[in-house]
Design a protein around this motif. Structure first.
Motif, PDB file in Angstrom:
ATOM      1  N   GLU A  72       0.767  -1.196  -0.019  1.00 23.72           N
ATOM      2  CA  GLU A  72       0.053   0.080   0.039  1.00 23.72           C
ATOM      3  C   GLU A  72       0.836   1.320   0.020  1.00 23.72           C
ATOM      4  O   GLU A  72       1.929   1.247   0.893  1.00 23.72           O
ATOM      5  N   GLN A  74       0.890   5.753  -0.284  1.00 21.17           N
ATOM      6  CA  GLN A  74       0.235   7.084   0.115  1.00 21.17           C
ATOM      7  C   GLN A  74       1.065   8.362  -0.035  1.00 21.17           C
ATOM      8  O   GLN A  74       2.320   8.393   0.512  1.00 21.17           O
ATOM      9  N   THR A 114      -3.114  -1.438  -2.984  1.00 22.00           N
ATOM     10  CA  THR A 114      -3.759  -0.307  -2.350  1.00 22.00           C
ATOM     11  C   THR A 114      -3.206   1.039  -2.512  1.00 22.00           C
ATOM     12  O   THR A 114      -2.078   1.146  -2.347  1.00 22.00           O
ATOM     13  N   HIS A 116      -3.761   4.660  -1.363  1.00 22.31           N
ATOM     14  CA  HIS A 116      -4.811   5.656  -0.556  1.00 22.31           C
ATOM     15  C   HIS A 116      -4.751   6.915  -1.462  1.00 22.31           C
ATOM     16  O   HIS A 116      -3.634   7.515  -1.948  1.00 22.31           O
ATOM     17  N   SER A 186      -2.722   9.877   8.783  1.00 18.28           N
ATOM     18  CA  SER A 186      -1.901   8.929   8.109  1.00 18.28           C
ATOM     19  C   SER A 186      -2.483   7.489   7.739  1.00 18.28           C
ATOM     20  O   SER A 186      -2.942   6.848   8.616  1.00 18.28           O
ATOM     21  N   ALA A 187      -2.594   6.925   6.400  1.00 20.12           N
ATOM     22  CA  ALA A 187      -3.403   5.864   6.293  1.00 20.12           C
ATOM     23  C   ALA A 187      -2.464   4.676   6.438  1.00 20.12           C
ATOM     24  O   ALA A 187      -2.826   3.543   6.635  1.00 20.12           O
ATOM     25  N   ILE A 188      -1.151   5.008   6.430  1.00 18.49           N
ATOM     26  CA  ILE A 188      -0.283   3.777   6.899  1.00 18.49           C
ATOM     27  C   ILE A 188       0.513   4.087   8.041  1.00 18.49           C
ATOM     28  O   ILE A 188       1.274   5.119   8.492  1.00 18.49           O
TER      29      ILE A 188
END
Length: 212
Positions: A72, A74, A114, A116, A186-188
């Motif tokens: 993933e 971002q 993924t 983001h 943060s998405a991570i």
């Protein structure tokens, strides 16, 4: 392809040991990979769009080695960027307008399922490559710090570099110790402490690393 080029100073921190195995075509220290990189673009363009002076960051995570995929990403782009600059930088960070496997950004995107939503925020980068010191802050996203490696047997500073003449990210990088915490936006998630820190000049085009 659209002709593009970015040149600047970069700081990265991942969860591996100081001698990041990925740089030696080995498996990650803990079996998985997560971290971030930040770049201050001193000179750059995407077609006719100038990118000088802008800053970007990329957060990433994979459940295993990068080459196994399932990751993933971002991207974070400087809030000062105009709409055309934002679109250009998003393309570059996500491997667009790039020859196959020519840059690490292309590989990261290809190995990620993924993607983001991109964030547009102020990015502060305080970086001294030769001193192996850095501080990167993005409000609500990350706070990362880099410093020289401290030997366990003395009070001095250890200096080591990695050189990859045919690499897809850099030619030479200074290596240090780094710690990073992610924020609520943060998405991570990142919770790194005294792990691999990388300080390097970055020169990329759609054809790969630009040497010299």
């Amino acid at each position: 392809m659209i002709d593009w080029y970015v040149e600047g100073e970069s700081f990265s921190n991942c969860n591996c040991a100081y001698g990041c195995p990925c740089q030696f075509e080995d498996l990650p220290t803990h079996g998985h990979c997560r971290g971030f990189e930040a770049l201050r673009i001193d000179r750059g363009h995407f077609g006719d769009t100038r990118l000088d002076g802008l800053k970007v960051a990329l957060l990433y995570a994979w459940p295993g080695p990068v080459f196994e995929g399932g990751g993933e990403l971002q991207a974070v782009i400087d809030a000062r960027a105009e709409p055309d600059q934002r679109a250009a930088l998003e393309q570059v960070l996500q491997g667009g307008e790039t020859e196959e496997a020519a840059t690490h950004w292309w590989v990261y995107r290809t190995m990620s399922d993924t993607l983001h939503p991109t964030l547009y925020l102020p990015i502060e980068i305080d970086l001294d490559i030769a001193a192996r010191r850095a501080h990167v802050t993005i409000p609500g996203v990350i706070d990362g710090t880099g410093r020289p490696i401290k030997p366990p047997h003395s009070d001095g500073e250890h200096r080591v570099r990695i050189q990859i003449p045919g690499g897809i990210e850099f030619e030479t990088a200074e290596i240090g110790s780094a710690s990073t915490r992610s924020g609520p936006d943060s998405a991570i998630a990142l919770d790194l402490s005294d792990s691999y820190g990388q300080f390097n000049q970055l020169r990329h085009s759609g054809r790969g690393v630009v040497h010299g």
